[in-house]
Design a protein around this motif. Sequence first.
Motif, PDB file in Angstrom:
ATOM      1  N   ARG A  64     -64.749  79.704  93.768  1.00  0.00           N
ATOM      2  CA  ARG A  64     -64.280  78.389  94.181  1.00  0.00           C
ATOM      3  C   ARG A  64     -62.788  78.254  93.848  1.00  0.00           C
ATOM      4  O   ARG A  64     -62.338  78.749  92.806  1.00  0.00           O
ATOM      5  N   PRO A  65     -62.028  77.612  94.711  1.00  0.00           N
ATOM      6  CA  PRO A  65     -60.599  77.433  94.421  1.00  0.00           C
ATOM      7  C   PRO A  65     -60.326  76.743  93.097  1.00  0.00           C
ATOM      8  O   PRO A  65     -59.436  77.169  92.354  1.00  0.00           O
ATOM      9  N   ASP A  66     -61.101  75.690  92.770  1.00  0.00           N
ATOM     10  CA  ASP A  66     -60.843  75.015  91.491  1.00  0.00           C
ATOM     11  C   ASP A  66     -61.248  75.887  90.313  1.00  0.00           C
ATOM     12  O   ASP A  66     -60.666  75.788  89.229  1.00  0.00           O
ATOM     13  N   GLY A  67     -62.235  76.759  90.505  1.00  0.00           N
ATOM     14  CA  GLY A  67     -62.596  77.700  89.451  1.00  0.00           C
ATOM     15  C   GLY A  67     -61.492  78.701  89.194  1.00  0.00           C
ATOM     16  O   GLY A  67     -61.191  79.049  88.044  1.00  0.00           O
ATOM     17  N   LEU A  68     -60.858  79.166  90.277  1.00  0.00           N
ATOM     18  CA  LEU A  68     -59.747  80.101  90.150  1.00  0.00           C
ATOM     19  C   LEU A  68     -58.583  79.444  89.412  1.00  0.00           C
ATOM     20  O   LEU A  68     -57.961  80.050  88.526  1.00  0.00           O
ATOM     21  N   PHE A  90     -49.726  74.392  88.869  1.00  0.00           N
ATOM     22  CA  PHE A  90     -51.083  73.852  88.868  1.00  0.00           C
ATOM     23  C   PHE A  90     -51.125  72.553  89.667  1.00  0.00           C
ATOM     24  O   PHE A  90     -50.449  71.575  89.329  1.00  0.00           O
ATOM     25  N   LEU A  91     -51.938  72.582  90.731  1.00  0.00           N
ATOM     26  CA  LEU A  91     -52.049  71.461  91.644  1.00  0.00           C
ATOM     27  C   LEU A  91     -53.446  70.857  91.588  1.00  0.00           C
ATOM     28  O   LEU A  91     -54.407  71.518  91.201  1.00  0.00           O
ATOM     29  N   SER A  92     -53.544  69.608  92.002  1.00  0.00           N
ATOM     30  CA  SER A  92     -54.844  68.952  92.082  1.00  0.00           C
ATOM     31  C   SER A  92     -55.491  69.266  93.430  1.00  0.00           C
ATOM     32  O   SER A  92     -54.856  69.840  94.326  1.00  0.00           O
ATOM     33  N   PHE A  93     -56.753  68.882  93.571  1.00  0.00           N
ATOM     34  CA  PHE A  93     -57.485  69.100  94.810  1.00  0.00           C
ATOM     35  C   PHE A  93     -57.927  67.773  95.401  1.00  0.00           C
ATOM     36  O   PHE A  93     -58.242  66.825  94.673  1.00  0.00           O
ATOM     37  N   HIS A  94     -57.957  67.729  96.744  1.00  0.00           N
ATOM     38  CA  HIS A  94     -58.640  66.642  97.424  1.00  0.00           C
ATOM     39  C   HIS A  94     -60.136  66.944  97.390  1.00  0.00           C
ATOM     40  O   HIS A  94     -60.565  68.028  96.984  1.00  0.00           O
ATOM     41  N   LYS A  95     -60.932  65.991  97.831  1.00  0.00           N
ATOM     42  CA  LYS A  95     -62.364  66.243  97.924  1.00  0.00           C
ATOM     43  C   LYS A  95     -62.627  67.377  98.900  1.00  0.00           C
ATOM     44  O   LYS A  95     -61.925  67.543  99.892  1.00  0.00           O
ATOM     45  N   GLN A 150     -62.554  70.633  97.980  1.00  0.00           N
ATOM     46  CA  GLN A 150     -61.781  71.802  97.579  1.00  0.00           C
ATOM     47  C   GLN A 150     -60.537  72.003  98.444  1.00  0.00           C
ATOM     48  O   GLN A 150     -60.071  73.134  98.622  1.00  0.00           O
ATOM     49  N   ARG A 151     -59.984  70.916  98.946  1.00  0.00           N
ATOM     50  CA  ARG A 151     -58.750  71.002  99.731  1.00  0.00           C
ATOM     51  C   ARG A 151     -57.559  70.850  98.792  1.00  0.00           C
ATOM     52  O   ARG A 151     -57.434  69.857  98.085  1.00  0.00           O
ATOM     53  N   LEU A 152     -56.714  71.849  98.801  1.00  0.00           N
ATOM     54  CA  LEU A 152     -55.567  71.878  97.905  1.00  0.00           C
ATOM     55  C   LEU A 152     -54.566  70.780  98.279  1.00  0.00           C
ATOM     56  O   LEU A 152     -54.227  70.604  99.451  1.00  0.00           O
TER      57      LEU A 152
END
Length: 332
Positions: free
Chosen positions: A156-160, A246-251, A253-255
């Motif tokens: 998952r992108p947020d896991g990475l 380090f960036l946040s994500f939209h709902k 898993q959209r960067l």
Amino acid sequence: MKSEVQPEQQNVPAVAAQQVGATRSINDYAESAARYVTTGQRGAANTQRAYAGDWQRFTLWCQEHGRHSLPADVPTLAAFVTALADAGKKVATIQRHCASISKAHQLARLPTPTDDRQFKELMEGISREKGVRQKQAPAFTLAYFKRALHSIDAARPDGLRDRALLLLGLAGAFRRDELASIDIGHLHFDEDGLVVDLLHSKTNQKGEAEEKAIFFSPDRRSCPVRAVKDWLHLLEQHGRTEGPLFLSFHKGQRLSRRRLSTFSLNEIVQLRLGAQYTAHSLRASFVTIAKLNGADDSEVMNQTKHKTTDMIRRYTRLDNIRQHNAAQKLGL
């Protein structure tokens, strides 16, 4: 902080007839000089925010009780800190309020009531009665950290992102605001690992050149350098080759393009490691783990950028009675 505590323009001596270079007189430098003085007085951004909140609380309290906040007299300040103490506030919290009130008076060029001898005796009494031990962020063991790390889904992108954040935060002993402020351009890779430019920190408010070295780990699953590279590869796939690391994500898993806030960073640490930990636990755990593995204070300070060994001893979390205990060395 309210406008009443903003510093007035500084008076810079001027010689109207004297010229600096071909076109500028000394008068022309007054505005810049005043700005530099003000910046030096205010301190770090995090300190400004904390002081602003404390000052607002004091001014509201003064309004409610019909007292002047600026200048404040000693009886007013004494009543305020007594109210804080009776409300169960910690000594460190009360001391921070006093510091903000003192700073406000200094910026306004007024005598500060915190310098009064009797007020200092009051604070001594509060400290003795309530105690001055501060609650510190707990440290985790390396085994616990690795188990938590291996449970993260790196597909998952947020896991990475979170793997890179946790590993870099621990290996670099970063403060949370330092970690959140890293840009892609601050990273420099070579055959030995990674060097991170540290532009500003709590102990480096003037922006002097500082760096942190991050090394390869034999175990790829817990290697901070490889974890950061994996995250950078994902960023590059989304066209992000500069800006915040380090960036946040939209709902979904959209960067997003938003830099991860220090508040969100803290939430990530608690999500991945447990609610008992904070982002500061990464830094505290670096010191504790390094000391248990035989690192001396100078080695630790080279990474944490602490200025004194006293702070290293304060950061070392050796809570387990069997850790670092001389009873093991008696030879019985």
